[in-house]
Design an enzyme around this catalytic site. Sequence first.
Site, PDB file in Angstrom:
ATOM      1  N   ARG A 208      78.480  67.565  27.488  1.00 47.69           N
ATOM      2  CA  ARG A 208      78.336  68.988  27.787  1.00 47.69           C
ATOM      3  C   ARG A 208      78.207  69.752  26.480  1.00 47.69           C
ATOM      4  NH1 ARG A 208      77.078  67.602  32.040  1.00 47.69           N
ATOM      5  NH2 ARG A 208      77.979  68.065  34.102  1.00 47.69           N
TER       6      ARG A 208
ATOM      7  N   GLU B 123      71.471  76.650  28.166  1.00 46.33           N
ATOM      8  CA  GLU B 123      70.283  75.842  28.445  1.00 46.33           C
ATOM      9  C   GLU B 123      69.313  76.622  29.335  1.00 46.33           C
ATOM     10  OE1 GLU B 123      71.517  72.079  30.046  1.00 46.33           O
ATOM     11  OE2 GLU B 123      72.438  71.438  28.164  1.00 46.33           O
TER      12      GLU B 123
ATOM     13  N   HIS C  52      68.205  67.873  28.016  1.00 50.52           N
ATOM     14  CA  HIS C  52      69.126  67.415  29.053  1.00 50.52           C
ATOM     15  C   HIS C  52      68.500  66.308  29.903  1.00 50.52           C
ATOM     16  CE1 HIS C  52      72.910  68.975  31.263  1.00 50.52           C
ATOM     17  NE2 HIS C  52      72.770  67.676  31.473  1.00 50.52           N
TER      18      HIS C  52
END
Length: 594
Positions: A282, A311, A330
Amino acid sequence: MAAFASSSFLALSKSSPSSLSSKLGGGGAFSVAVSLPRRRRPAFVVLAVGGKPTVLVAEKLGEAGIDLLKEVANVDCSYNLSPEELCTKISLCDALIVRSGTKVTRDVFEASSGRLKVVGRAGVGIDNVDLAAATEHGCLVVNAPTANTVAAAEHGIALLTAMARNVAQADASVKAGKWQRSKYVGVSLVGKTLAVMGFGKVGSEVARRAKGLGMHVIAHDPYAPADRAHAIGVELVSFDEAISTADFISLHMPLTSATSKILNDETFAKMKKGVRIINVARGGVIDEEALVKALDAGIVAQAALDVFTVEPPLKDNKLVLHEQVIATPHLGASTMEAQEGVAIEIAEAVVGALKGELAATAVNAPMVPSEVLTELKPFVKLAEKLGRLAVQLIAGGSGVKSVKVTYASARAPDDLDTRLLRAMITKGLIEPISNVFVNLVNADFTAKQRGLRISEERILLDGSPESPLESIQVQIANVESRFASAISDSGEIKVEGKVKDGIPHLTRVGTFEVDVSLEGSIILCRQVDQPGMIGKVGSILGDENVNVSFMSVGRTGPRQHAVMAIGVDEPPSNDTLKRIGEVPAVEEFVFLKL
């Protein structure tokens, strides 16, 4: 007085003095679970027109998952819905499946008018789902925590090797028409030390693969079973030892109040110069500004990041643009196999929930009947607080092997279901450093994954059964304690509490009787019993504007030893705690954040 013993195999682990458990944050609200407590029955069964419930799939899901859903439900695949469109459509749906892009807000649950019974999150994180609102509206939330494990581990190894050999930078250079062999000399992995921070599913798989590359692997995780780590050939160490000795650090812990920005200016300063960092967990576990400074100073040689605090990151993000950083969008779970696995896992969980089954991957649960919750509510809070307090007293040693919970009650065993209380103790023990939300539905499952063994004993008291419980006692055997006075005569960490006027109180620490409200935080001091001690410690706290809510002293005898328990409304500074420790009569003390 008679004792009724029962046992439940749950879970446990190994802890260290500098483990993440020493950084526990404050307690969160508990989302209470299924309507029991005396007879088991399904939480709910959805009945829909035509005999089939309706499932709204709001983001793209693998075909295998869609096919499974179609066997039992009417499936509506509607992607890219606006918040308004989602709220309009949701009143016609019994279940909703999303990924990370759809926000399932309180407005969504209110717009469902009670029809929505299950929300499935295709993935691990549930940041985009309002859990409190889901629970209030009787909606179960489930996720898919296991299907992308291998994919995330493989991406971590991909970033590790690409960073070590400057693959991304060299590729960009060659495509720009340059040939800079001397600029992109890399480092070998063989013989280097990799610290895996968080030794859960993904972390342990990264460790296995790193061992295959010839790396020496150490790990830090307060709940990693030592036997599992040793079987892989991994050494469990303290947090400080891990970050100070590693050549590479790979992050695999969840984002909690305890782990938020756990890599910061202070921790970077403890690292070996030239360390390299990988993050596929994370973004918020790293202080991004501090990482930029560490990169510029040469403390951190390189970083490979798949996740970011925001993000997508802003176009002018200094960390993303840094020459020594490899960034990917990601992609941890982005393999075809993982996407299909997630689709099947979440579809199975949603289908099971629609049939009235209680999913092991539930992250909340339906509401408890109001009369049961009203009666157990203060004891629910007491149970969680005792769990949080007990785990913070552990100082490592041989690791935790077992937890024993003793309930003292005048009620017959069949008239007191302790599963909710046991779940809350489990919650207090493991939730602050876990990426799951512990409740009655998933407590046993979650604990078993972490190797925790809990046994329960009930002591039947004489008297009126008007109150469900007289006291709860938590004992942790075969461990060292940060506060030696918490060790009982039989050698276990022992804490005990009662509910007084609706408020949970700590009433025993080790062999010492105390009486302090379990609100805010607690300072425990063992001291020589002498006049003026309460005033001295109270003055130190008052000088720093720390408000004392409760204070209690238990002693072995006049002028002998005493334990002072002090409830404080706000955490004291390190300097304040140091001043307390410097009081000559204070022999030991510990600060516990509840």
